[in-house]
Design an enzyme around this catalytic site. Structure first.
Site, PDB file in Angstrom:
ATOM      1  N   GLY A 248       0.783  -1.226   0.000  1.00 50.05           N
ATOM      2  CA  GLY A 248       0.000   0.000   0.000  1.00 50.05           C
ATOM      3  C   GLY A 248       0.810   1.269   0.000  1.00 50.05           C
ATOM      4  N   GLU A 290       4.623  -6.510   1.191  1.00 57.98           N
ATOM      5  CA  GLU A 290       4.281  -6.864  -0.185  1.00 57.98           C
ATOM      6  C   GLU A 290       4.140  -5.630  -1.073  1.00 57.98           C
ATOM      7  OE1 GLU A 290       1.585 -10.645   1.366  1.00 57.98           O
ATOM      8  OE2 GLU A 290       0.655  -8.761   0.725  1.00 57.98           O
ATOM      9  N   ARG A 330      -7.403   2.527 -15.384  1.00 56.33           N
ATOM     10  CA  ARG A 330      -7.447   3.131 -14.047  1.00 56.33           C
ATOM     11  C   ARG A 330      -8.192   4.468 -13.999  1.00 56.33           C
ATOM     12  NH1 ARG A 330      -3.409   4.686 -11.591  1.00 56.33           N
ATOM     13  NH2 ARG A 330      -4.096   4.133  -9.493  1.00 56.33           N
ATOM     14  N   TYR A 334     -10.913   4.358 -11.228  1.00 57.87           N
ATOM     15  CA  TYR A 334     -10.579   5.052  -9.985  1.00 57.87           C
ATOM     16  C   TYR A 334     -10.498   6.569 -10.116  1.00 57.87           C
ATOM     17  CZ  TYR A 334      -8.588   0.385  -8.928  1.00 57.87           C
ATOM     18  OH  TYR A 334      -8.372  -0.957  -8.754  1.00 57.87           O
ATOM     19  N   CYS A 361     -14.672   2.772 -28.066  1.00 62.57           N
ATOM     20  CA  CYS A 361     -16.017   3.284 -28.332  1.00 62.57           C
ATOM     21  C   CYS A 361     -16.765   3.452 -27.017  1.00 62.57           C
ATOM     22  CB  CYS A 361     -16.750   2.329 -29.279  1.00 62.57           C
ATOM     23  SG  CYS A 361     -18.273   3.030 -29.944  1.00 62.57           S
ATOM     24  N   GLU A 362     -16.252   4.336 -26.178  1.00 60.91           N
ATOM     25  CA  GLU A 362     -16.814   4.638 -24.868  1.00 60.91           C
ATOM     26  C   GLU A 362     -16.559   6.108 -24.569  1.00 60.91           C
ATOM     27  OE1 GLU A 362     -18.471   2.898 -22.628  1.00 60.91           O
ATOM     28  OE2 GLU A 362     -18.349   0.914 -23.559  1.00 60.91           O
ATOM     29  N   TYR A 390      -0.559  -1.868 -12.490  1.00 58.61           N
ATOM     30  CA  TYR A 390      -1.985  -2.013 -12.762  1.00 58.61           C
ATOM     31  C   TYR A 390      -2.401  -1.420 -14.104  1.00 58.61           C
ATOM     32  CZ  TYR A 390      -1.707  -3.104  -7.850  1.00 58.61           C
ATOM     33  OH  TYR A 390      -1.338  -3.656  -6.660  1.00 58.61           O
TER      34      TYR A 390
END
Length: 443
Positions: A248, A290, A330, A334, A361-362, A390
């Site tokens: 994190g 991690e 992302r 987010y 196409c968005e 990510y």
């Protein structure tokens, strides 16, 4: 513009990474292209290892491969003395194919399948991080069937909410992950695990969230975990050998992001461990962490080619690139923010404010809103920074767009780590059922 790692601007006004001119990389490998600054990845790994060595505690730094799992990255992790955590058979297979030592692999996940567990048992991995009661029984039964006793950590939710996006905050009570500390589930899980003869409980795992810029949350998590360890030793007679405090640790994506040096995160964790456990007259446990994003995030850059543009007077100017949410979901997931520059005209002054659109196409396929750039023309190269974590890992084939290639750069050399997908790759797993094929022939 803030440049990360080995990035610089050369005499031609071109962005360079790892001593490689990115305009040359675009010509050789095409765009979109993920570029990984290998020296920066290795630097980050070294910073973690050195910080823990300074503490005097036993430790493992396990690279969280979910951030970016390719065989080349697994090789670097092994060379830098890291362990590895995986969360699927795909990540496990990648690590094993890369020759990563199985005894340094930790298997996470809230819904490991029997096939995945058996695969990990066959490989003799080092540890399972058990997430729920169903998994306790399943893992014990499968280990018994193979005549093995396996090391486990139990993932607990300590009730610490990190200052981060709701979707990536995982230490609070209301979470799909782990055994809750507050309602007694964690203690029940330990008690149950101690009755299962094919499981060896090493300790517990705790992860409080992602993209964290302060240390107080980690200190609070250590306080709670240490108190739990003392209670478990007193009530159940088990002394934890390992405490895993997850990851994190934040990175700088844009101006205003204020991550701490790695040594400060590690120092806060190790000092809290030493203080709490010595005060309780408890043997100092081995500490595992991690890091994923903080290992590779700012070492990654995505290179695009600018295509079309659309100017809406008095509203906005859009420029479109040859990638988008397929290689970086992302921002859509987010609302993540990024910095970027024109890599082939890096010294040109900014002339306009544009928003960078992807080609999917968005309407929501937007990479960056309100970016100050020189006047971008078709064929210019746009470099978007801090895409190492990510991005490739979450890439998709939406609209049947091919996933980009990945190159590792270091000391002027660029080496292909992942080939660009071909059109054949897009359809190679498709099957036309015989009844449909016959119907097509009849017409």
């Amino acid at each position: 513009m803030f440049l990360h790692g080995t990035s610089s601007i050369n005499e031609q006004g071109h962005l360079t990474i790892g001593g490689c001119d990115v305009t040359n990389l675009a010509q050789e490998f095409g765009t979109p292209l993920y570029i990984v600054d290998e020296a920066l990845v290795r630097q980050r790994a070294g910073e973690y290892v050195k910080a823990f060595q300074a503490s005097g505690l036993k430790f493992q730094v396990a690279y969280a491969s979910k951030a970016f799992s390719v065989m080349a990255m697994c090789v670097i992790a092994e060379q830098e003395g890291l362990s590895l955590d995986v969360v699927s058979d795909g990540e496990l297979y990648t690590a094993l194919q890369a020759g990563f030592p199985a005894e340094r692999i930790h298997f996470h996940g809230n819904n490991k399948t029997p096939d995945e567990i058996n695969m990990a048992l066959d490989a003799n991995i080092g540890c399972f991080v058990v997430d729920n009661f169903v998994e306790l029984d399943l893992l014990n039964a499968l280990a018994a069937a193979q005549g093995k006793k396996v090391n486990i950590l139990l993932r607990i939710t300590p009730g610490v909410e990190a200052h981060t996006h709701d979707y990536i905050s995982t230490g609070q009570q209301d979470s799909k992950f782990g055994f809750d500390l507050g309602n007694g589930a964690a203690k029940q899980a330990i008690a149950k695990a101690l009755t299962l003869s094919n499981l060896e409980v090493l300790g517990v795992h705790s992860h409080i969230g992602s993209q964290i810029f302060e240390v107080e949350g980690f200190r609070m998590a250590v306080d709670k975990v240490a108190g739990f360890a003392v209670d478990i030793r007193s009530e159940l007679g088990l002394t934890f050998k390992v405490i895993n405090l997850g990851g994190g640790f934040g990175i700088r994506y844009v101006e205003g992001d204020t991550p701490l040096p790695i040594s400060e995160y590690v120092g806060a964790i190790t000092n809290a461990i030493i203080t709490n456990f010595k005060a309780a007259d408890f043997p100092l446990p081995e500490i595992w962490v991690e890091p994923g994003r903080s290992m590779v995030g700012d070492a990654g850059t995505t290179l695009y080619t600018v295509g079309t543009n659309k100017n809406i007077p008095g509203v906005r100017k859009y420029i479109a690139v040859d990638g988008g949410m397929t290689d970086n979901p992302r921002p859509a997931l987010y609302q993540s923010r990024y910095e970027a520059l024109l890599a082939n005209r890096a010294n040109d002054p900014a002339e306009e404010t544009v928003s960078v659109a992807g080609k999917c196409c968005e309407s929501g396929d937007m990479l960056i809103w309100d970016l100050e750039l020189p006047k971008a023309e078709s064929g210019d190269l746009l470099a978007v920074f801090c895409t190492g974590a990510y991005n490739y890992a979450m890439a998709s084939n939406y609209n049947r767009i091919r996933r980009p290639a990945v190159v590792f750069v270091k000391d002027g050399s660029a080496d292909l780590a992942v080939k660009r997908e071909s059109l054949h790759n897009i359809v190679e797993n498709d099957v036309i059922p015989a009844r449909l094929a016959k119907s097509a022939l009849a017409k």
